[in-house]
Design a protein around this motif. Sequence first.
Motif, PDB file in Angstrom:
ATOM      1  N   LYS A  59      -1.516   8.951  -0.160  1.00 44.21           N
ATOM      2  CA  LYS A  59      -1.856   7.745   0.558  1.00 44.21           C
ATOM      3  C   LYS A  59      -1.985   8.090   2.035  1.00 44.21           C
ATOM      4  O   LYS A  59      -0.997   8.306   2.711  1.00 44.21           O
ATOM      5  CB  LYS A  59      -0.735   6.701   0.359  1.00 44.21           C
ATOM      6  CG  LYS A  59      -0.787   5.933  -0.949  1.00 44.21           C
ATOM      7  CD  LYS A  59      -2.105   5.414  -1.181  1.00 44.21           C
ATOM      8  CE  LYS A  59      -2.534   4.232  -1.862  1.00 44.21           C
ATOM      9  NZ  LYS A  59      -2.087   2.969  -1.631  1.00 44.21           N
TER      10      LYS A  59
ATOM     11  N   ASP B  83       3.850   6.080 -10.578  1.00 41.03           N
ATOM     12  CA  ASP B  83       4.750   5.958  -9.431  1.00 41.03           C
ATOM     13  C   ASP B  83       6.173   6.265  -9.870  1.00 41.03           C
ATOM     14  O   ASP B  83       6.550   5.991 -11.015  1.00 41.03           O
ATOM     15  CB  ASP B  83       4.717   4.527  -8.870  1.00 41.03           C
ATOM     16  CG  ASP B  83       3.713   4.388  -7.750  1.00 41.03           C
ATOM     17  OD1 ASP B  83       3.746   5.213  -6.829  1.00 41.03           O
ATOM     18  OD2 ASP B  83       2.898   3.451  -7.786  1.00 41.03           O
TER      19      ASP B  83
ATOM     20  N   ARG C 121       4.092   8.282  -5.397  1.00 37.64           N
ATOM     21  CA  ARG C 121       3.314   8.778  -6.531  1.00 37.64           C
ATOM     22  C   ARG C 121       3.951  10.027  -7.139  1.00 37.64           C
ATOM     23  O   ARG C 121       4.526  10.858  -6.426  1.00 37.64           O
ATOM     24  CB  ARG C 121       1.896   9.131  -6.079  1.00 37.64           C
ATOM     25  CG  ARG C 121       1.102   7.975  -5.544  1.00 37.64           C
ATOM     26  CD  ARG C 121       0.654   6.997  -6.557  1.00 37.64           C
ATOM     27  NE  ARG C 121      -0.178   7.545  -7.602  1.00 37.64           N
ATOM     28  CZ  ARG C 121      -0.966   6.790  -8.380  1.00 37.64           C
ATOM     29  NH1 ARG C 121      -1.040   5.474  -8.213  1.00 37.64           N
ATOM     30  NH2 ARG C 121      -1.684   7.345  -9.327  1.00 37.64           N
TER      31      ARG C 121
ATOM     32  N   ASP D 152       7.396  -7.456   0.331  1.00 39.44           N
ATOM     33  CA  ASP D 152       6.921  -6.075   0.163  1.00 39.44           C
ATOM     34  C   ASP D 152       6.342  -5.966  -1.244  1.00 39.44           C
ATOM     35  O   ASP D 152       7.077  -5.817  -2.215  1.00 39.44           O
ATOM     36  CB  ASP D 152       8.111  -5.127   0.373  1.00 39.44           C
ATOM     37  CG  ASP D 152       7.751  -3.671   0.113  1.00 39.44           C
ATOM     38  OD1 ASP D 152       6.584  -3.370  -0.201  1.00 39.44           O
ATOM     39  OD2 ASP D 152       8.666  -2.824   0.208  1.00 39.44           O
ATOM     40  N   THR D 153       5.030  -6.072  -1.328  1.00 35.31           N
ATOM     41  CA  THR D 153       4.382  -6.164  -2.639  1.00 35.31           C
ATOM     42  C   THR D 153       3.965  -4.799  -3.162  1.00 35.31           C
ATOM     43  O   THR D 153       3.179  -4.105  -2.541  1.00 35.31           O
ATOM     44  CB  THR D 153       3.119  -7.034  -2.546  1.00 35.31           C
ATOM     45  OG1 THR D 153       2.224  -6.421  -1.619  1.00 35.31           O
ATOM     46  CG2 THR D 153       3.431  -8.436  -2.098  1.00 35.31           C
TER      47      THR D 153
ATOM     48  N   GLY E  98       0.776  -1.236   0.000  1.00 37.97           N
ATOM     49  CA  GLY E  98       0.000   0.000   0.000  1.00 37.97           C
ATOM     50  C   GLY E  98       0.798   1.271   0.000  1.00 37.97           C
ATOM     51  O   GLY E  98       0.317   2.304  -0.436  1.00 37.97           O
TER      52      GLY E  98
ATOM     53  N   GLN F 215      -1.306  -2.002  -7.592  1.00 35.12           N
ATOM     54  CA  GLN F 215      -2.321  -0.936  -7.585  1.00 35.12           C
ATOM     55  C   GLN F 215      -3.705  -1.547  -7.830  1.00 35.12           C
ATOM     56  O   GLN F 215      -3.802  -2.671  -8.332  1.00 35.12           O
ATOM     57  CB  GLN F 215      -2.068   0.043  -8.739  1.00 35.12           C
ATOM     58  CG  GLN F 215      -0.669   0.581  -8.826  1.00 35.12           C
ATOM     59  CD  GLN F 215      -0.448   1.431 -10.065  1.00 35.12           C
ATOM     60  OE1 GLN F 215      -0.636   0.963 -11.178  1.00 35.12           O
ATOM     61  NE2 GLN F 215      -0.036   2.676  -9.873  1.00 35.12           N
ATOM     62  N   THR F 216      -4.740  -0.751  -7.553  1.00 35.33           N
ATOM     63  CA  THR F 216      -6.100  -1.180  -7.878  1.00 35.33           C
ATOM     64  C   THR F 216      -6.143  -1.613  -9.342  1.00 35.33           C
ATOM     65  O   THR F 216      -6.787  -2.598  -9.696  1.00 35.33           O
ATOM     66  CB  THR F 216      -7.078   0.005  -7.677  1.00 35.33           C
ATOM     67  OG1 THR F 216      -6.885   0.521  -6.366  1.00 35.33           O
ATOM     68  CG2 THR F 216      -8.514  -0.418  -7.861  1.00 35.33           C
TER      69      THR F 216
ATOM     70  N   PRO G 291       5.247   2.823   0.640  1.00 34.33           N
ATOM     71  CA  PRO G 291       6.616   2.400   0.945  1.00 34.33           C
ATOM     72  C   PRO G 291       6.764   2.083   2.440  1.00 34.33           C
ATOM     73  O   PRO G 291       6.177   2.762   3.279  1.00 34.33           O
ATOM     74  CB  PRO G 291       7.451   3.624   0.559  1.00 34.33           C
ATOM     75  CG  PRO G 291       6.607   4.407  -0.385  1.00 34.33           C
ATOM     76  CD  PRO G 291       5.193   4.169   0.046  1.00 34.33           C
TER      77      PRO G 291
ATOM     78  N   ARG H 206      -6.177   5.563  -0.664  1.00 37.87           N
ATOM     79  CA  ARG H 206      -5.796   6.371  -1.814  1.00 37.87           C
ATOM     80  C   ARG H 206      -6.811   7.483  -2.047  1.00 37.87           C
ATOM     81  O   ARG H 206      -8.005   7.227  -2.110  1.00 37.87           O
ATOM     82  CB  ARG H 206      -5.738   5.431  -3.021  1.00 37.87           C
ATOM     83  CG  ARG H 206      -5.433   6.069  -4.332  1.00 37.87           C
ATOM     84  CD  ARG H 206      -5.106   4.978  -5.331  1.00 37.87           C
ATOM     85  NE  ARG H 206      -5.239   5.445  -6.685  1.00 37.87           N
ATOM     86  CZ  ARG H 206      -4.978   4.705  -7.751  1.00 37.87           C
ATOM     87  NH1 ARG H 206      -4.573   3.458  -7.595  1.00 37.87           N
ATOM     88  NH2 ARG H 206      -5.126   5.178  -8.961  1.00 37.87           N
TER      89      ARG H 206
HETATM   90  O1  PRX Z   1       1.969   4.514  -4.922  1.00 39.89           O
HETATM   91  C1  PRX Z   1       1.814   3.122  -4.949  1.00 39.89           C
HETATM   92  C2  PRX Z   1       1.356   2.654  -3.584  1.00 39.89           C
HETATM   93  O2  PRX Z   1      -0.054   2.552  -3.665  1.00 39.89           O
HETATM   94  C3  PRX Z   1      -0.512   2.940  -4.973  1.00 39.89           C
HETATM   95  C4  PRX Z   1      -1.711   2.137  -5.363  1.00 39.89           C
HETATM   96  O3  PRX Z   1      -2.733   2.358  -4.448  1.00 39.89           O
HETATM   97  P1  PRX Z   1      -4.061   1.502  -4.496  1.00 39.89           P
HETATM   98  O4  PRX Z   1      -4.596   1.509  -5.873  1.00 39.89           O
HETATM   99  O5  PRX Z   1      -4.923   1.982  -3.401  1.00 39.89           O
HETATM  100  O6  PRX Z   1      -3.605   0.032  -4.207  1.00 39.89           O
HETATM  101  C5  PRX Z   1      -2.990  -0.248  -2.980  1.00 39.89           C
HETATM  102  C6  PRX Z   1      -2.809  -1.705  -2.788  1.00 39.89           C
HETATM  103  C7  PRX Z   1      -2.397  -2.483  -3.918  1.00 39.89           C
HETATM  104  C8  PRX Z   1       0.666   2.716  -5.859  1.00 39.89           C
HETATM  105  O7  PRX Z   1       0.571   3.474  -7.038  1.00 39.89           O
HETATM  106  N1  PRX Z   1       1.916   1.344  -3.228  1.00 39.89           N
HETATM  107  C9  PRX Z   1       1.279   0.164  -3.228  1.00 39.89           C
HETATM  108  N2  PRX Z   1       2.080  -0.803  -2.769  1.00 39.89           N
HETATM  109  C10 PRX Z   1       3.265  -0.245  -2.486  1.00 39.89           C
HETATM  110  C11 PRX Z   1       3.169   1.135  -2.781  1.00 39.89           C
HETATM  111  N3  PRX Z   1       4.205   1.966  -2.619  1.00 39.89           N
HETATM  112  C12 PRX Z   1       5.348   1.450  -2.150  1.00 39.89           C
HETATM  113  N4  PRX Z   1       5.512   0.159  -1.836  1.00 39.89           N
HETATM  114  C13 PRX Z   1       4.512  -0.725  -1.973  1.00 39.89           C
HETATM  115  N5  PRX Z   1       4.693  -1.981  -1.636  1.00 39.89           N
END
Ligand code: PRX
Length: 645
Positions: free
Chosen positions: A519, A498, A513, A407-408, A383, A411-412, A385, A524
């Motif tokens: 976030k 990103d 972003r 650490d995955t 979600g 995005q949506t 960093p 988001r």
């Molecule tokens: O900026 C990245 C951040 O969350 C964004 C996507 O948000 P959302 O669509 O709500 O989905 C979140 C869950 C999958 C990305 O563009 N983000 C997501 N995972 C990471 C991350 N930033 C850093 N490290 C991560 N592991």
Amino acid sequence: MAKYVIKKSNKLVPSDAMKKIAHVKNKNIYKQAAKNPIKFWEKLATEGLDWEKKWTKAYEQKLPYFKWFKGGKINFSKNCLDRHLENKSDKVAITWVPEPTKEKTIKLTYKELHEKVCKFANVLKKHKIKKGDVVSIYLPMIPEAIIAMLACTRIGAIHSVVFSAFSADALKARIQDGKAKILITADGYYRRGEKEDLLTKARRAVKSTTVNKVIIVPRLRKKIPTGRKFLNFNKELESAEPNCEPTIVNSEDTMFILYTSGTTGKPKGVVHDTGGYATQAYWTAKWNFNLHDDDVMWCTADVGWVTGHTYAFYGPLLNGATTLIYEGSPDFPNPGRWWKIIQDNKVTVFYTAPTAIRMFQKFDPKYIKKHNLKSLRILGSVGEPIDEDAWKWYFKTIGGSRCPIIDTWWQTETGGTLINALPGIGPFVPKVSGQPFPGTNLIIVDEKGKQIKKKNVVGNLVQVPPLAPGMLHGVWKNPKKYKDTYWSRFKKYYDTSDGAFLTNGGLIRITGRTDDVMKVAGHRMTTAELENAITDHQAINETAVVPIPHEVKGEVPVAFVILKHKIKDQEKFEKEIKKLTDDKIGPTARPAKIYIVEALPKTRSGKIMRRILKALLIDEEPKGLSTLLNPKSVDAIKKIIKTKK
Ligand code: PRX
């Protein structure tokens, strides 16, 4: 499981014990998959899912559009349920932990879940829902959420889940955009020991929309209205037939829409298909978390977010594993709650967000020490960093130095994870997500779209086609938005928005972003969404919102407002603004601070320079003042910030 030792390099490699049980342990898989990603995914789709008819073409693209498994026929719910009935019918599919400690944990076996899903699918049919219709779901973390979602997929209806903490206005906008015929909701749920009302918001939201039936789960056992429009979920279920033949759909048919924030004020409906999404959900869940038959996976994300869709529900169920879901607040009735849940249910895979990790870091460690967390095998983060401090704390204190941290990054829009280390391959490095999932290709490019191969140079993270099978296929009823958002900057690549760079070890580190998305505690949202909500206040002329770093939440929004006329009571005014963001979006969107200013720094073309506002807030010297239309505004704002600190 043996302990890992963090060396100076901070780089951990999988332990021998992990390698033994890992589904994938040979790093050649990346090279092999890259040779022919389409063939690679074809093999995975064949092995991982049950298809009614094989595809005629595995991948077809005419950018920005593409299709996976064209001609293939499938039913999603059958893959999550029916195929497990032969060998796993009595295995627990879902363990549900309600928030009130007096209430019992409920377990549903695959057989029980299957029956409920079939029944509810028949309820939907009875109310004239058919393939391709949109069903809105506004439910908390209760088993009925997955029952309703899977029931949609059983009959080929499209689900559109809306986060239960969102406001009536936010729900209404999503219902209207999707033209949903039915809303499935609850009378409420428990949060921090309080009864949260959902029904009032739901009733307000459905007024003057396409929704003609509202099916209500009596979670709080309140007296719920019934009649022609309002129906009781349990009563509907009771009288339904337990058999429901699955409707077979095309692989490319839309399975769900999920709204997310983009650069503009209006959230967009991200469209996901069936076969491609299922393939990515199945394999990423299996390989990232090394799911085996005896695993109990707990992904703490709410179903209102994509992580809840893919890893609290669909990924584990497609794999025939047990998934645990919890209704309430992480620290209720005390900060030991999550750890007690892990202990009591022998959770093996735990997947959460850095914001939660940072929150727990602040509590007394006794709440953790009291519990036995030895069942844990793998920890995940998602979600935003994750900083080194939180990573190490998570690794040592929760994982007992035995569990790798996955650490995955995703995005949506991507439907499933895309960048992370695999447990049997590694390496696990704080702050570093890792490498693209086998068969996918993400690179870093400069503003012109030229690949940056040099290490430690920040650029834009993009995905190179063929796109991963779980990727979005469009923005609901808005092809222009789809093209503009994801395909306009770098025509040949999917734009993630990103920033990222390659580490010395050639892995990907995400910097955050590059657009106006923030976030907040992992949620988001965009500056524009908040600005629109706040500017609705009758005394406000103009608003600028900027995110600033926050110790626990990652980021929080701060608002600068220009007034139309003087206000008498500042406190009341701020309360009204917070109510506006609550009503239009939800409580997570409340600005942490509100500054009343005379002018906002703007370029000569009238663009608000949020970058300058942010610099002022975090005590940095703002750059680029010479291009401003009104440089004097900067000093004035500086003073206001100082006096209000
Ligand atoms: O900026 C990245 C951040 O969350 C964004 C996507 O948000 P959302 O669509 O709500 O989905 C979140 C869950 C999958 C990305 O563009 N983000 C997501 N995972 C990471 C991350 N930033 C850093 N490290 C991560 N592991």
